[in-house]
Scaffold this active site. Structure first.
Site, PDB file in Angstrom:
ATOM      1  N   ASN A 263     -10.511   0.436   6.923  1.00  0.00           N
ATOM      2  CA  ASN A 263     -11.922   0.232   7.263  1.00  0.00           C
ATOM      3  C   ASN A 263     -12.197   0.114   8.755  1.00  0.00           C
ATOM      4  O   ASN A 263     -13.355   0.083   9.163  1.00  0.00           O
ATOM      5  CB  ASN A 263     -12.468  -1.000   6.538  1.00  0.00           C
ATOM      6  CG  ASN A 263     -12.420  -0.829   5.032  1.00  0.00           C
ATOM      7  OD1 ASN A 263     -12.063   0.222   4.516  1.00  0.00           O
ATOM      8  ND2 ASN A 263     -12.782  -1.871   4.322  1.00  0.00           N
TER       9      ASN A 263
ATOM     10  N   ASN B  97     -14.609   4.653   3.526  1.00  0.00           N
ATOM     11  CA  ASN B  97     -14.780   3.635   4.565  1.00  0.00           C
ATOM     12  C   ASN B  97     -14.060   3.959   5.871  1.00  0.00           C
ATOM     13  O   ASN B  97     -14.539   3.597   6.944  1.00  0.00           O
ATOM     14  CB  ASN B  97     -14.368   2.259   4.047  1.00  0.00           C
ATOM     15  CG  ASN B  97     -15.349   1.743   3.014  1.00  0.00           C
ATOM     16  OD1 ASN B  97     -16.526   2.069   3.046  1.00  0.00           O
ATOM     17  ND2 ASN B  97     -14.857   0.942   2.081  1.00  0.00           N
TER      18      ASN B  97
ATOM     19  N   TYR C 195       0.807  -1.217   0.000  1.00  0.00           N
ATOM     20  CA  TYR C 195       0.000   0.000   0.000  1.00  0.00           C
ATOM     21  C   TYR C 195       0.843   1.270   0.000  1.00  0.00           C
ATOM     22  O   TYR C 195       0.293   2.367  -0.130  1.00  0.00           O
ATOM     23  CB  TYR C 195      -0.948   0.009   1.209  1.00  0.00           C
ATOM     24  CG  TYR C 195      -1.932  -1.125   1.194  1.00  0.00           C
ATOM     25  CD1 TYR C 195      -2.980  -1.152   0.287  1.00  0.00           C
ATOM     26  CD2 TYR C 195      -1.795  -2.186   2.083  1.00  0.00           C
ATOM     27  CE1 TYR C 195      -3.881  -2.203   0.268  1.00  0.00           C
ATOM     28  CE2 TYR C 195      -2.703  -3.245   2.073  1.00  0.00           C
ATOM     29  CZ  TYR C 195      -3.742  -3.238   1.161  1.00  0.00           C
ATOM     30  OH  TYR C 195      -4.626  -4.282   1.137  1.00  0.00           O
TER      31      TYR C 195
ATOM     32  N   ASP D 280      -7.912  10.624   1.787  1.00  0.00           N
ATOM     33  CA  ASP D 280      -8.007  10.878   0.354  1.00  0.00           C
ATOM     34  C   ASP D 280      -9.455  11.183  -0.011  1.00  0.00           C
ATOM     35  O   ASP D 280     -10.374  10.794   0.691  1.00  0.00           O
ATOM     36  CB  ASP D 280      -7.511   9.667  -0.435  1.00  0.00           C
ATOM     37  CG  ASP D 280      -8.310   8.401  -0.140  1.00  0.00           C
ATOM     38  OD1 ASP D 280      -8.430   8.042   1.046  1.00  0.00           O
ATOM     39  OD2 ASP D 280      -8.818   7.777  -1.085  1.00  0.00           O
TER      40      ASP D 280
ATOM     41  N   TYR E 297      -5.877  -0.991   9.530  1.00  0.00           N
ATOM     42  CA  TYR E 297      -6.369  -0.940   8.151  1.00  0.00           C
ATOM     43  C   TYR E 297      -7.469   0.106   8.058  1.00  0.00           C
ATOM     44  O   TYR E 297      -8.137   0.427   9.042  1.00  0.00           O
ATOM     45  CB  TYR E 297      -6.829  -2.299   7.611  1.00  0.00           C
ATOM     46  CG  TYR E 297      -5.669  -3.227   7.332  1.00  0.00           C
ATOM     47  CD1 TYR E 297      -4.909  -3.087   6.171  1.00  0.00           C
ATOM     48  CD2 TYR E 297      -5.310  -4.203   8.247  1.00  0.00           C
ATOM     49  CE1 TYR E 297      -3.830  -3.920   5.925  1.00  0.00           C
ATOM     50  CE2 TYR E 297      -4.234  -5.044   8.011  1.00  0.00           C
ATOM     51  CZ  TYR E 297      -3.497  -4.897   6.844  1.00  0.00           C
ATOM     52  OH  TYR E 297      -2.422  -5.709   6.607  1.00  0.00           O
TER      53      TYR E 297
END
Length: 188
Positions: free
Chosen positions: A67, A113, A16, A92, A65
């Site tokens: 979410n 999310n 990522y 973002d 993470y």
């Protein structure tokens, strides 16, 4: 002593690194570099801090993470006894053109999310957020590939100045306040 929790949203893992969805991590990494500080892995995230003009800025890159970002935000707000109005979430935004900055004191998750989970965990959407525009240069159904995609060489070149502006914004938020920061940085 005023304390601020500055949270950069992103996903952990080398796959990522340097993706549009990880702009929150990238902004905090840039600020840490400028302040000559490093991150330390702690509970639910990587943490660093610095002082500027009598304020303490605690930087958090959640390790939960994207979410599940709310869990880390809630934990560190409680641990550091930081009021909701002294939290700034960096994420973002596909609905804003590349590099454009938008700071707001509250708002919906807008399909993000990470923000959705923060809204649930904090039981409110009334917290400051800094949305970094990543644009929407993707074809229908390719949104996930786009946000998890790497920056283009042209974007990489422009990011240097945009990251500098983002670091200035964070310091302004802690010293000049939300309204002045919105006035000075939004759309720029």
């Amino acid at each position: 002593m005023k304390k601020f929790l500055i949270v950069g949203l992103g996903n952990i893992g080398s796959e990522y690194d340097n993706t549009r969805h990880n702009i929150g991590f990238k902004v905090l990494d840039s600020l840490a570099s400028k302040e000559n500080i490093t991150f330390e892995n702690k509970k639910l995230g990587a943490i660093s801090q610095f002082r500027f003009k009598g304020r303490t800025f605690i930087l958090l890159k959640p390790s939960t993470y994207m979410n599940l970002s709310g869990k880390a935000v809630k934990y560190w707000m409680t641990k550091e006894n930081i009021a909701l109005e002294n939290v700034l979430i960096i994420c973002d935004d596909l609905n804003i053109s590349f590099g454009t900055i938008r700071v707001k004191g509250k708002g919906s998750a807008g399909g993000h999310n990470g923000l959705k989970d923060i809204n649930v965990q904090l039981n409110t959407q009334n917290y400051p957020r800094f949305r970094f525009g990543v644009g929407d240069e993707f074809s229908k159904g390719r949104q996930i590939d786009y946000v998890l995609g790497k920056w283009t060489p042209e974007e990489e070149t422009k990011l240097v100045e945009r990251l500098d502006k983002s670091c200035e914004l964070i310091k302004s938020y802690g010293t000049a306040g939300l309204n002045n920061t919105m006035s000075d940085f939004n759309g720029k």
